[in-house]
Design an enzyme around this catalytic site. Structure first.
Site, PDB file in Angstrom:
ATOM      1  N   GLN A 101       0.762  -1.310  -0.144  1.00 25.31           N
ATOM      2  CA  GLN A 101       0.071  -0.139  -0.010  1.00 25.31           C
ATOM      3  C   GLN A 101       0.687   1.298  -0.081  1.00 25.31           C
ATOM      4  OE1 GLN A 101      -2.240   1.579   3.545  1.00 25.31           O
ATOM      5  NE2 GLN A 101      -3.948   0.991   2.465  1.00 25.31           N
ATOM      6  N   TYR A 171      -6.179  10.433   5.089  1.00 23.72           N
ATOM      7  CA  TYR A 171      -4.896  10.847   4.159  1.00 23.72           C
ATOM      8  C   TYR A 171      -5.198  11.621   3.082  1.00 23.72           C
ATOM      9  CZ  TYR A 171      -2.589   7.711   7.637  1.00 23.72           C
ATOM     10  OH  TYR A 171      -2.162   7.068   9.027  1.00 23.72           O
ATOM     11  N   ARG A 219      -7.661   1.669  -1.902  1.00 27.08           N
ATOM     12  CA  ARG A 219      -8.517   1.567  -0.304  1.00 27.08           C
ATOM     13  C   ARG A 219      -9.097   2.854  -0.528  1.00 27.08           C
ATOM     14  NH1 ARG A 219      -6.913  -0.406   5.593  1.00 27.08           N
ATOM     15  NH2 ARG A 219      -8.710  -1.746   5.606  1.00 27.08           N
ATOM     16  N   GLY A 312      -7.802  -7.903  10.470  1.00 24.46           N
ATOM     17  CA  GLY A 312      -6.873  -7.191  11.011  1.00 24.46           C
ATOM     18  C   GLY A 312      -6.297  -7.355  12.495  1.00 24.46           C
ATOM     19  N   ARG A 313      -7.439  -6.621  13.342  1.00 22.92           N
ATOM     20  CA  ARG A 313      -6.922  -6.469  14.573  1.00 22.92           C
ATOM     21  C   ARG A 313      -6.979  -7.956  15.335  1.00 22.92           C
ATOM     22  NH1 ARG A 313      -4.313  -1.715  14.660  1.00 22.92           N
ATOM     23  NH2 ARG A 313      -5.076  -1.172  12.860  1.00 22.92           N
TER      24      ARG A 313
END
Length: 335
Positions: A101, A171, A219, A312-313
């Site tokens: 990414q 971002y 994304r 993910g987590r």
């Protein structure tokens, strides 16, 4: 066979199941953003066994002014290539595909990190950190497009299976997409098509660098969950344009709220967003957000909320999660 264990073809990318490890920042790089032994060890551990069909490497800065935080990975110059090759090899040797990414933080960074005033589409304070950025000129925007292109070339040269453009979590590209931070009156602001103009320029530049057969993921922060911000209708329009521009897979997440949802904390909490996007595109859609059980992942696929599930987590906390999840599914559904 369970849905989660079915293979999927996206562009030239062949995935052996529907389980994805999404990008999660580790802050383990060398000081200059190079690949450290700690980074290699981390991804060796997480990819061990090849239970994930795809591992998306954490966001990496495309130029020094776009660096988000200390010890963030870099794709900003050719000296990082050797380390990136080692990283791709570690994951391939374990049996998974891997995508990198690439990102520019825009105003989601600080002067302390980049040694200069952060930049953004407009001099609007960032909704999370409150920092007012310097408005980018058209010349500077062109330079950022070039940086994305150069970064994508490096990702391909390093042996990765694709590249993911980051436009989520507040971002820079997300800042251009969101009316909360994009107040421009030129061709980069105003209408939805103007607010994704930079995205389309980046996609075109990346495609020119990597060729037609190299998968490009994007994304997308698909909702600001705030009045005057990005709506799901905006994201449906954007998603159709991104598919037309050559995106291979859409990876849906949050915008200025990051990877959380204010509406629900149930497993797969971005599923209303992925379901809406999936209705308007024919390319695969990744759903992440609070998935901690393989049966929940399976149910989200059965309900056609998405084509791929990112966990993910749960994996961050337990490196054996994917192995255990697949074992559970095989036990429940032996056929």
């Amino acid at each position: 066979m369970t849905h989660l264990l079915e293979p999927l073809q996206a562009s030239s990318l062949t995935l052996h199941n529907r389980l994805i490890m999404p990008p999660m920042a580790t802050a383990k790089s060398e000081e200059d953003g190079g690949i450290s032994q700690a980074v290699l060890d981390y991804y060796q551990e997480k990819s061990n066994g090849g239970y994930f069909s795809l591992i998306i490497i954490e966001h990496s800065f495309i130029n020094p002014k776009g660096k988000a935080s200390k010890n963030q990975l870099s794709v900003a110059d050719d000296h990082v290539l050797e380390g990136l090759r080692s990283l791709a090899e570690v994951i391939h040797d374990n049996g998974s595909k891997t995508v990198m990414q690439i990102n520019h933080a825009g105003s989601a960074t600080t002067q302390e990190i980049i040694g200069d005033t952060p930049v953004g589409p407009s001099p609007v304070p960032h909704p999370r950190n409150g920092n007012p950025p310097k408005e980018l000129t058209k010349q500077e925007i062109a330079g950022i497009v070039q940086s994305f292109q150069d970064a994508a070339r490096r990702v391909k040269e390093a042996g990765f299976d694709g590249v993911e453009i980051h436009s989520a979590h507040g971002y820079l590209l997300n800042q251009f997409f969101s009316p909360l931070t994009n107040k421009r009156t030129d061709e980069y602001g105003g209408t939805i098509h103007n607010r994704i103009r930079l995205h389309l320029q980046v996609i075109e530049a990346v495609r020119a660098a990597v060729g037609n057969d190299f998968p490009i993921l994007l994304r997308l922060g698909a909702s600001d969950y705030k009045e005057g911000g990005i709506t799901i209708e905006d994201s449906q329009i954007a998603a159709k344009e991104f598919e037309k521009a050559g995106i291979s897979i859409l990876d849906i997440s949050g915008s200025f709220l990051g990877y959380t949802s204010p509406i629900t904390s149930e497993q797969g909490y971005f599923s209303p967003l992925t379901e809406a996007v999936k209705k308007v595109v024919s390319i695969p859609v990744i759903l992440t957000g609070g998935v901690t059980e393989s049966l929940a992942a399976e149910q989200l696929l059965v309900a056609e909320k998405a084509d791929l599930i990112g966990v993910g987590r749960a994996v961050f906390k337990n490196s054996q999660w994917a192995k255990q999840a697949i074992k559970t599914l095989v036990t429940v559904s032996p056929n």
